[in-house]
Design a protein around this motif. Sequence first.
Motif, mmCIF file in Angstrom:
data_model
loop_
_atom_site.group_PDB
_atom_site.id
_atom_site.type_symbol
_atom_site.label_atom_id
_atom_site.label_comp_id
_atom_site.label_asym_id
_atom_site.label_seq_id
_atom_site.Cartn_x
_atom_site.Cartn_y
_atom_site.Cartn_z
ATOM 1 N N GLY A 1 32.502 18.947 -8.609
ATOM 2 C CA GLY A 1 32.013 18.543 -10.135
ATOM 3 C C GLY A 1 32.806 17.268 -10.882
ATOM 4 O O GLY A 1 34.136 17.794 -10.084
ATOM 5 N N TRP A 2 33.451 17.070 -12.156
ATOM 6 C CA TRP A 2 34.525 16.834 -12.707
ATOM 7 C C TRP A 2 34.790 17.172 -14.006
ATOM 8 O O TRP A 2 34.076 18.560 -14.672
ATOM 9 C CB TRP A 2 33.909 15.680 -13.207
ATOM 10 N N ARG A 3 36.177 17.424 -14.485
ATOM 11 C CA ARG A 3 37.058 18.490 -14.941
ATOM 12 C C ARG A 3 37.470 17.113 -15.748
ATOM 13 O O ARG A 3 38.903 16.281 -15.247
ATOM 14 C CB ARG A 3 38.096 19.525 -14.740
ATOM 15 N N TRP A 4 37.502 17.498 -17.483
ATOM 16 C CA TRP A 4 38.743 16.571 -18.100
ATOM 17 C C TRP A 4 39.522 17.523 -18.709
ATOM 18 O O TRP A 4 39.725 19.255 -18.654
ATOM 19 C CB TRP A 4 37.986 16.495 -19.578
ATOM 20 N N SER A 5 40.797 16.465 -18.210
ATOM 21 C CA SER A 5 41.961 17.371 -18.962
ATOM 22 C C SER A 5 42.583 15.412 -19.391
ATOM 23 O O SER A 5 42.233 14.758 -20.093
ATOM 24 C CB SER A 5 42.724 17.854 -18.072
ATOM 25 N N ALA A 6 43.984 16.100 -20.637
ATOM 26 C CA ALA A 6 44.054 14.968 -21.338
ATOM 27 C C ALA A 6 44.918 13.616 -20.626
ATOM 28 O O ALA A 6 44.704 12.114 -20.856
ATOM 29 C CB ALA A 6 45.568 15.662 -21.673
ATOM 30 N N TYR B 1 42.853 20.342 -7.227
ATOM 31 C CA TYR B 1 43.760 20.616 -7.913
ATOM 32 C C TYR B 1 45.014 21.897 -6.512
ATOM 33 O O TYR B 1 44.855 22.683 -7.073
ATOM 34 C CB TYR B 1 43.081 21.831 -8.607
ATOM 35 N N GLY B 2 43.711 21.506 -5.094
ATOM 36 C CA GLY B 2 44.359 22.297 -5.017
ATOM 37 C C GLY B 2 43.298 21.882 -2.681
ATOM 38 O O GLY B 2 42.435 20.709 -3.186
ATOM 39 N N GLY C 1 42.657 12.952 -18.508
ATOM 40 C CA GLY C 1 41.118 11.947 -17.657
ATOM 41 C C GLY C 1 40.661 12.791 -16.811
ATOM 42 O O GLY C 1 40.559 13.666 -16.354
ATOM 43 N N TRP C 2 39.629 12.492 -16.285
ATOM 44 C CA TRP C 2 38.654 12.668 -15.396
ATOM 45 C C TRP C 2 39.177 13.343 -14.097
ATOM 46 O O TRP C 2 39.589 12.248 -13.007
ATOM 47 C CB TRP C 2 37.372 12.399 -15.133
ATOM 48 N N ALA C 3 39.201 14.497 -13.048
ATOM 49 C CA ALA C 3 39.329 15.066 -12.069
ATOM 50 C C ALA C 3 38.810 15.705 -11.376
ATOM 51 O O ALA C 3 37.906 15.984 -11.879
ATOM 52 C CB ALA C 3 40.872 15.129 -11.908
ATOM 53 N N ARG C 4 38.742 15.484 -9.435
ATOM 54 C CA ARG C 4 37.309 16.164 -8.990
ATOM 55 C C ARG C 4 38.284 17.774 -9.455
ATOM 56 O O ARG C 4 39.745 17.897 -9.420
ATOM 57 C CB ARG C 4 37.191 16.122 -7.391
ATOM 58 N N ALA C 5 37.318 18.449 -9.497
ATOM 59 C CA ALA C 5 37.541 20.082 -9.280
ATOM 60 C C ALA C 5 36.523 21.305 -8.503
ATOM 61 O O ALA C 5 35.089 20.513 -8.531
ATOM 62 C CB ALA C 5 37.416 20.227 -10.357
ATOM 63 N N CYS C 6 36.636 21.721 -8.192
ATOM 64 C CA CYS C 6 35.855 23.304 -6.849
ATOM 65 C C CYS C 6 35.860 24.391 -7.876
ATOM 66 O O CYS C 6 36.190 24.246 -9.471
ATOM 67 C CB CYS C 6 36.360 23.063 -5.967
#
Length: 61
Positions: free
Chosen positions: A27-32, A18-19, A34-39
Motif C-alpha cells: 500500500g501507500w504510506r503518507w509522510s511530510a 523503506y527497505g 508525500g506518498w511512498a510505497r510501504a510493506c
Amino acid sequence: MPDRPTPPAPAPATPCAYGTACGPSTGWRWSAAGWARACDAHRGRRGQFVPDVVNTTPASR
C-alpha cells in the motif's frame, strides 16, 4: 496539517521505499515528504497507511 492528496493507484510491483529485505509493498504510506510505497512492516502509525484494494467480488457468469 493540511489535507493530504488522494494516494496514487495501487502499484504492487513497486518495492517498499523503506527497505529491500522487508517484503513486497502492500500500500501507500503518507509522510511530510508525500506518498511512498510501504510493506506491512513499515505501515507507520494509524491513519498513515492506505492498503491496496483487492477486488474480491466474484466474476459474473
